[in-house]
Design a protein around this motif. Structure first.
Motif, PDB file in Angstrom:
ATOM      1  N   PRO A 328       0.822  -1.213   0.000  1.00 13.00           N
ATOM      2  CA  PRO A 328       0.000   0.000   0.000  1.00 13.00           C
ATOM      3  C   PRO A 328       0.855   1.262   0.000  1.00 13.00           C
ATOM      4  CG  PRO A 328       0.075  -0.951   2.198  1.00 13.00           C
ATOM      5  CD  PRO A 328       0.809  -1.906   1.295  1.00 13.00           C
ATOM      6  N   LYS A 329       0.225   2.374  -0.345  1.00 15.40           N
ATOM      7  CA  LYS A 329       0.903   3.659  -0.287  1.00 15.40           C
ATOM      8  C   LYS A 329       0.876   4.171   1.154  1.00 15.40           C
ATOM      9  CE  LYS A 329      -0.364   4.981  -5.015  1.00 15.40           C
ATOM     10  NZ  LYS A 329      -1.181   5.873  -5.867  1.00 15.40           N
ATOM     11  N   LYS A 330       2.038   4.506   1.685  1.00 14.86           N
ATOM     12  CA  LYS A 330       2.067   5.022   3.041  1.00 14.86           C
ATOM     13  C   LYS A 330       1.428   6.411   3.064  1.00 14.86           C
ATOM     14  CE  LYS A 330       6.842   6.768   2.699  1.00 14.86           C
ATOM     15  NZ  LYS A 330       8.213   6.643   3.256  1.00 14.86           N
ATOM     16  N   PRO A 331       1.004   6.864   4.236  1.00 17.14           N
ATOM     17  CA  PRO A 331       0.333   8.169   4.314  1.00 17.14           C
ATOM     18  C   PRO A 331       1.148   9.275   3.647  1.00 17.14           C
ATOM     19  CG  PRO A 331       0.128   7.022   6.406  1.00 17.14           C
ATOM     20  CD  PRO A 331       1.048   6.188   5.549  1.00 17.14           C
ATOM     21  N   GLY A 332       0.499  10.050   2.816  1.00 13.22           N
ATOM     22  CA  GLY A 332       1.137  11.159   2.120  1.00 13.22           C
ATOM     23  C   GLY A 332       1.552  10.860   0.701  1.00 13.22           C
ATOM     24  N   VAL A 333       1.747   9.588   0.368  1.00 11.64           N
ATOM     25  CA  VAL A 333       2.229   9.241  -0.979  1.00 11.64           C
ATOM     26  C   VAL A 333       1.138   9.462  -2.019  1.00 11.64           C
ATOM     27  CG1 VAL A 333       2.973   7.325  -2.452  1.00 11.64           C
ATOM     28  CG2 VAL A 333       4.048   7.680  -0.237  1.00 11.64           C
ATOM     29  N   GLN A 334      -0.074   9.060  -1.705  1.00 16.91           N
ATOM     30  CA  GLN A 334      -1.165   9.248  -2.673  1.00 16.91           C
ATOM     31  C   GLN A 334      -1.320  10.721  -3.024  1.00 16.91           C
ATOM     32  OE1 GLN A 334      -4.531  10.791  -3.738  1.00 16.91           O
ATOM     33  NE2 GLN A 334      -5.088  10.212  -1.663  1.00 16.91           N
ATOM     34  N   ARG A 335      -1.275  11.587  -2.031  1.00 15.61           N
ATOM     35  CA  ARG A 335      -1.383  13.030  -2.266  1.00 15.61           C
ATOM     36  C   ARG A 335      -0.212  13.532  -3.093  1.00 15.61           C
ATOM     37  NH1 ARG A 335       1.096  17.408   0.618  1.00 15.61           N
ATOM     38  NH2 ARG A 335      -0.161  19.332   0.587  1.00 15.61           N
ATOM     39  N   LEU A 336       1.006  13.146  -2.728  1.00 16.69           N
ATOM     40  CA  LEU A 336       2.201  13.642  -3.412  1.00 16.69           C
ATOM     41  C   LEU A 336       2.226  13.187  -4.863  1.00 16.69           C
ATOM     42  CD1 LEU A 336       4.961  15.115  -3.058  1.00 16.69           C
ATOM     43  CD2 LEU A 336       5.951  12.862  -2.600  1.00 16.69           C
ATOM     44  N   TRP A 337       1.937  11.912  -5.104  1.00 16.32           N
ATOM     45  CA  TRP A 337       1.984  11.403  -6.471  1.00 16.32           C
ATOM     46  C   TRP A 337       0.859  11.986  -7.322  1.00 16.32           C
ATOM     47  CZ3 TRP A 337       3.433   5.466  -6.068  1.00 16.32           C
ATOM     48  CH2 TRP A 337       4.732   5.358  -5.581  1.00 16.32           C
ATOM     49  N   SER A 338      -0.265  12.285  -6.723  1.00 17.96           N
ATOM     50  CA  SER A 338      -1.344  12.926  -7.477  1.00 17.96           C
ATOM     51  C   SER A 338      -0.957  14.342  -7.861  1.00 17.96           C
ATOM     52  CB  SER A 338      -2.627  12.930  -6.644  1.00 17.96           C
ATOM     53  OG  SER A 338      -3.080  11.615  -6.399  1.00 17.96           O
ATOM     54  N   LEU A 339      -0.344  15.069  -6.939  1.00 18.02           N
ATOM     55  CA  LEU A 339       0.121  16.421  -7.250  1.00 18.02           C
ATOM     56  C   LEU A 339       1.215  16.387  -8.312  1.00 18.02           C
ATOM     57  CD1 LEU A 339       0.191  18.035  -3.687  1.00 18.02           C
ATOM     58  CD2 LEU A 339      -1.388  18.560  -5.556  1.00 18.02           C
ATOM     59  N   GLN A 340       1.988  15.306  -8.359  1.00 18.68           N
ATOM     60  CA  GLN A 340       3.006  15.180  -9.402  1.00 18.68           C
ATOM     61  C   GLN A 340       2.362  15.139 -10.785  1.00 18.68           C
ATOM     62  OE1 GLN A 340       5.030  11.384  -9.809  1.00 18.68           O
ATOM     63  NE2 GLN A 340       6.960  12.391 -10.310  1.00 18.68           N
ATOM     64  N   ALA A 341       1.258  14.435 -10.923  1.00 19.38           N
ATOM     65  CA  ALA A 341       0.558  14.406 -12.209  1.00 19.38           C
ATOM     66  C   ALA A 341       0.061  15.801 -12.570  1.00 19.38           C
ATOM     67  CB  ALA A 341      -0.605  13.421 -12.154  1.00 19.38           C
ATOM     68  N   LEU A 342      -0.485  16.509 -11.589  1.00 17.24           N
ATOM     69  CA  LEU A 342      -0.942  17.881 -11.832  1.00 17.24           C
ATOM     70  C   LEU A 342       0.235  18.767 -12.228  1.00 17.24           C
ATOM     71  CD1 LEU A 342      -3.813  19.181 -11.494  1.00 17.24           C
ATOM     72  CD2 LEU A 342      -2.951  20.145  -9.363  1.00 17.24           C
ATOM     73  N   ALA A 343       1.381  18.570 -11.569  1.00 14.03           N
ATOM     74  CA  ALA A 343       2.569  19.373 -11.856  1.00 14.03           C
ATOM     75  C   ALA A 343       3.064  19.164 -13.272  1.00 14.03           C
ATOM     76  CB  ALA A 343       3.683  19.016 -10.866  1.00 14.03           C
ATOM     77  N   SER A 366      -7.464  -1.176  -3.705  1.00 12.10           N
ATOM     78  CA  SER A 366      -7.873  -0.058  -2.856  1.00 12.10           C
ATOM     79  C   SER A 366      -8.905   0.807  -3.552  1.00 12.10           C
ATOM     80  CB  SER A 366      -6.651   0.787  -2.475  1.00 12.10           C
ATOM     81  OG  SER A 366      -6.014   1.297  -3.640  1.00 12.10           O
ATOM     82  N   ALA A 367      -9.553   1.685  -2.777  1.00 12.03           N
ATOM     83  CA  ALA A 367     -10.588   2.561  -3.317  1.00 12.03           C
ATOM     84  C   ALA A 367     -10.632   3.850  -2.506  1.00 12.03           C
ATOM     85  CB  ALA A 367     -11.956   1.870  -3.279  1.00 12.03           C
ATOM     86  N   LEU A 368     -11.248   4.865  -3.095  1.00 14.79           N
ATOM     87  CA  LEU A 368     -11.432   6.127  -2.368  1.00 14.79           C
ATOM     88  C   LEU A 368     -12.296   5.912  -1.123  1.00 14.79           C
ATOM     89  CD1 LEU A 368     -12.016   8.527  -5.389  1.00 14.79           C
ATOM     90  CD2 LEU A 368      -9.999   8.440  -3.920  1.00 14.79           C
ATOM     91  N   LEU A 369     -13.247   4.994  -1.229  1.00 14.29           N
ATOM     92  CA  LEU A 369     -14.070   4.595  -0.085  1.00 14.29           C
ATOM     93  C   LEU A 369     -13.749   3.125   0.194  1.00 14.29           C
ATOM     94  CD1 LEU A 369     -16.300   5.301   1.945  1.00 14.29           C
ATOM     95  CD2 LEU A 369     -17.981   4.594   0.224  1.00 14.29           C
ATOM     96  N   PRO A 370     -12.846   2.847   1.131  1.00 15.95           N
ATOM     97  CA  PRO A 370     -12.394   1.467   1.359  1.00 15.95           C
ATOM     98  C   PRO A 370     -13.459   0.600   2.018  1.00 15.95           C
ATOM     99  CG  PRO A 370     -10.772   3.094   2.133  1.00 15.95           C
ATOM    100  CD  PRO A 370     -12.063   3.831   1.879  1.00 15.95           C
ATOM    101  N   HIS A 371     -13.125  -0.695   2.174  1.00 13.80           N
ATOM    102  CA  HIS A 371     -14.072  -1.632   2.780  1.00 13.80           C
ATOM    103  C   HIS A 371     -14.483  -1.183   4.175  1.00 13.80           C
ATOM    104  CE1 HIS A 371     -12.111  -4.699  -0.067  1.00 13.80           C
ATOM    105  NE2 HIS A 371     -13.353  -4.555  -0.473  1.00 13.80           N
ATOM    106  N   ARG A 372     -13.592  -0.586   4.920  1.00 12.91           N
ATOM    107  CA  ARG A 372     -13.900  -0.155   6.286  1.00 12.91           C
ATOM    108  C   ARG A 372     -14.788   1.081   6.307  1.00 12.91           C
ATOM    109  NH1 ARG A 372     -10.168   2.394  10.691  1.00 12.91           N
ATOM    110  NH2 ARG A 372     -11.299   1.862  12.597  1.00 12.91           N
ATOM    111  N   GLY A 373     -14.963   1.701   5.165  1.00 11.27           N
ATOM    112  CA  GLY A 373     -15.857   2.841   5.072  1.00 11.27           C
ATOM    113  C   GLY A 373     -15.240   4.131   5.570  1.00 11.27           C
ATOM    114  N   THR A 374     -16.081   4.996   6.118  1.00  8.67           N
ATOM    115  CA  THR A 374     -15.633   6.338   6.481  1.00  8.67           C
ATOM    116  C   THR A 374     -14.734   6.355   7.714  1.00  8.67           C
ATOM    117  OG1 THR A 374     -17.675   6.682   7.735  1.00  8.67           O
ATOM    118  CG2 THR A 374     -17.640   7.427   5.438  1.00  8.67           C
TER     119      THR A 374
END
Length: 684
Positions: A328-343, A366-374
């Motif tokens: 899995p992506k550790k906390p912060g990686v999803q945000r950073l890599w998404s901003l890289q695409a925007l950059a 994985s999903a934006l809304l995971p199995h565990r929910g909110t």
């Protein structure tokens, strides 16, 4: 008229940065949909992709349609302010169609017919598949062209992901038709394929079959044409659906999701038929250099439409489900890599998928809304990042300037990786990556260009490998250097022409005059061995016995071990008012000093001088200039703001004013609206 035809750089009519993901409501009871729509609004989702795998639900039988549930879905999404990227659903034919027309199923080179039970189980040349796909596309377009939720058409899904070729009799007929259009006469084909070799001459087109499994090596030009055909035939399927959508909904742009630098499809040709380019990207969180390869792929996506903004249509919020080990992506990686695409030019950040599946092959994805929910970590990141993207809307529509271009040609890629070569280790991506990584480490933004591109405006052009090179493309490259450009060309280039025939006089063929060298003999390096150069660099995989041609060719580096000791390894040659370097070896990470020499001569400067592990890029246009600074390291960094960015600016992510320097924590990021009217990159 589509947005692409109007020349606008906005992807859709939806304002701001597109944010959302694939939504598969057919996997859930309808009472879940209302909860999903509510949570989408909470997360700041602006668009979702629907219908990708809905064919069996939308058309449960040959003459049976079920649209009321889909009507309710689109109405619900629209009521909650969520736009729709509507898929044509043609990537996965339903069971009833396969059983009625078993010839739809694809056949391998060994004659095995692949069965129903996965996805993309179709022959691209099948008339029955094409007719059914177009009927579905037309029915969807007629019903939903004017629906207020519709913002984008999504044609098919990941063409070529599982099936890139089919060897059935219908494909063979189609291949012969394609060849007839390409060569017209059988004599022209025999010449192109070199059929005087091994008594392979054909008397008529009817004698030709696809390159099925044979006793020994297959004719290399036949294989090359087969790869061209397989890319073209899938493109025919795409274009047919696109024409229906243009007819019935001309104001709605359309896309299909590419798969980064994908070997099987010539994306230069495909991009000509896209209103906007979109990509599915899945960097591996277990790879510490994954962000470098991601940057490479994003630069390609931006380049495919001449620098226009593109759409990241799929990525994983955390782990995928299809690697042997899915980290899995550790906390912060999803945000950073998404901003890289925007950059690097994206105007939309989308994911696979919205709600995690409970069944099927991707239930562990994985999903934006995971199995565990909110209550889950993933959901908290989904909501936080949606709020951040809402602050970046003004960036959309701006473009990413680049002074350096890398030449990429699918024909050359296919020919390079053909069988029966001096070394099977010469693979395009392996040759490309060290060159791109060196540019990335130096903070140099890069475009990709096809070999027929207009190179005017680029300070430096790099060709890590151009194994197949047509004379007319070589003439363009030569004229670029003649007019003052700077070229760096890698090994095993200029070897064959468009028919995969060796150029007269051998390598580097039509580049001989501009490079000032001739290649006497290829000298591949055995596995596990290396050849030292005088500079201290080491060559693996490949070396060449080269000869300088003319007194103006300067030897920059020589081989210092093995049979080539003392011979030229790297040369520099003035041509007209420009300069061309030839690198006759695979230097891996040692390519950096050679590129430094060329970049200095070309006057190329980094976007910003940044610490190791920090990435800086610029987007510029209306309404301003934006500096993205991303810290891919696991420690705090401090980046001085100099040159065009000395006045600092406002970080759109935090609203804070930044002056003098930019401090970022591990995996931190900033998007600065530059305070002055800077021209973009500080070398310009």
């Amino acid at each position: 008229m589509t947005p692409a035809e109007q020349g606008t750089s906005r992807l859709t009519r939806v304002p701001g940065v597109l944010y959302g993901g694939d939504y598969n409501p057919e996997q859930w009871p309808e009472d879940v949909w209302a909860e999903d729509a509510k949570l989408m609004r909470e997360a700041g989702v602006t668009m979702v992709t629907v219908g990708v795998f809905s064919w069996a639900r939308l058309q449960p039988g040959p003459d049976t349609w079920d649209f009321p549930w889909f009507d309710r879905l689109l109405d619900l999404l629209h009521a909650h302010g969520v736009a729709v990227d509507l898929a044509t659903a043609t990537a996965s034919p339903p069971a009833w169609l396969v059983r009625a027309h078993p010839e739809i199923l694809p056949v391998t080179a060994d004659g095995v017919r692949l069965e129903f039970g996965s996805r993309q189980h179709y022959c691209p040349s099948s008339p029955a598949y094409r007719a059914a796909a177009l009927r579905l596309t037309r029915t969807l377009a007629a019903r939903y062209a004017d629906h207020p939720a519709l913002a984008l058409w999504h044609i098919h899904n990941e063409y070529g992901d599982h099936v890139t070729e089919c060897f059935c009799p219908r494909s063979a007929d189609h291949f012969r038709i394609w060849l007839t259009h390409r060569y017209e006469t059988i004599d022209a084909l025999n010449h192109a394929w070199g059929t005087a070799f091994w008594s392979q001459r054909y008397g008529t087109y009817d004698e030709i079959e696809p390159p099925r499994t044979v006793p020994g090596p297959v004719n290399p030009t036949q294989l090359l044409d087969w790869r061209r055909f397989c890319s073209d035939v899938l493109l025919e399927c795409h274009r047919a659906e696109r024409e229906v959508l243009k007819e019935l909904s001309p104001d709605i742009p359309a896309t299909t999701n590419f798969m980064s630098m994908f070997k099987a499809l010539d994306y230069w040709k495909w991009a000509e038929h896209e209103d906007l380019v979109s990509d599915d990207a899945y960097p591996d969180p277990a790879d510490p250099r994954a962000h470098v390869n991601a940057a490479l792929n994003y630069d390609l996506m931006r380049s495919l439409k001449g620098g226009r903004p593109w759409l990241l249509l799929e990525q994983a919020p955390s782990a995928v489900s299809w690697r042997p080990v899915n980290v899995p992506k550790k906390p912060g990686v999803q945000r950073l890599w998404s901003l890289q695409a925007l950059a690097r030019g994206a105007d939309g950040i989308m994911y696979f998928q919205w709600r995690a599946s409970r069944a099927g092959a991707e239930k562990y994805h994985s999903a934006l809304l995971p199995h565990r929910g909110t209550a889950s970590r993933g959901w908290q990141e989904t909501v936080r990042f949606g709020a951040e993207l809402a602050r970046l809307g003004e960036v959309t529509g701006t473009t990413t300037p680049a002074d350096v271009a890398i030449v990429l040609d699918w024909d050359s890629w296919w020919a390079l990786e053909s069988d029966d070569h001096p070394s099977a280790r010469m693979r395009w991506r392996d040759l490309l990556h060290p060159w791109y990584a060196a540019l990335h480490a130096r903070g140099v933004t890069t475009d990709f260009v096809p070999p027929h591109a207009d190179l005017t405006g680029y300070r430096a052009v790099l060709a890590p490998n151009l194994h197949l090179l047509r004379p007319e493309h070589a003439a363009r490259i030569t004229a670029y250097v003649q007019g003052g450009g700077h070229l760096v060309c890698g090994p095993f280039s200029g070897v064959v022409d468009g028919h995969d025939h060796i150029h007269d006089g051998g390598a580097p063929g039509p580049l001989r005059d501009v490079l000032g060298v001739g290649v006497d003999e290829f000298w591949p390096v055995p596995d596990g061995q290396a050849v030292r150069l005088t500079s201290g660099a080491e060559a693996t995989l490949w070396t060449e016995w080269t000869e300088t041609e003319g007194p103006e060719t300067e030897i920059v580096d020589t081989y210092a071990s093995g049979e080539l000791t003392g011979r030229p390894a790297v040369t520099r040659h003035p041509h007209g008012t420009g300069t061309a370097w030839y690198v006759s070896a695979h230097l891996g990470d040692g390519i950096g000093p050679v590129l430094d020499d060329a970049l200095r001569a070309a006057g190329v400067r980094p976007v910003l001088d940044v610490p190791e592990g920090v990435e800086a890029t610029v987007r510029t246009g209306e309404p301003g200039t934006y500096l993205f600074v991303l810290n891919h390291s696991d420690h705090d960094t401090r980046t001085p703001l100099t040159g065009a960015f000395a006045a600092g600016g406002t970080d759109l992510l935090t609203g804070a004013a930044v002056h003098g320097h930019l401090a970022l924590g591990p995996l931190g990021a900033a998007v600065l609206r530059i305070a002055t009217d800077s021209p973009g990159e500080n070398q310009k």
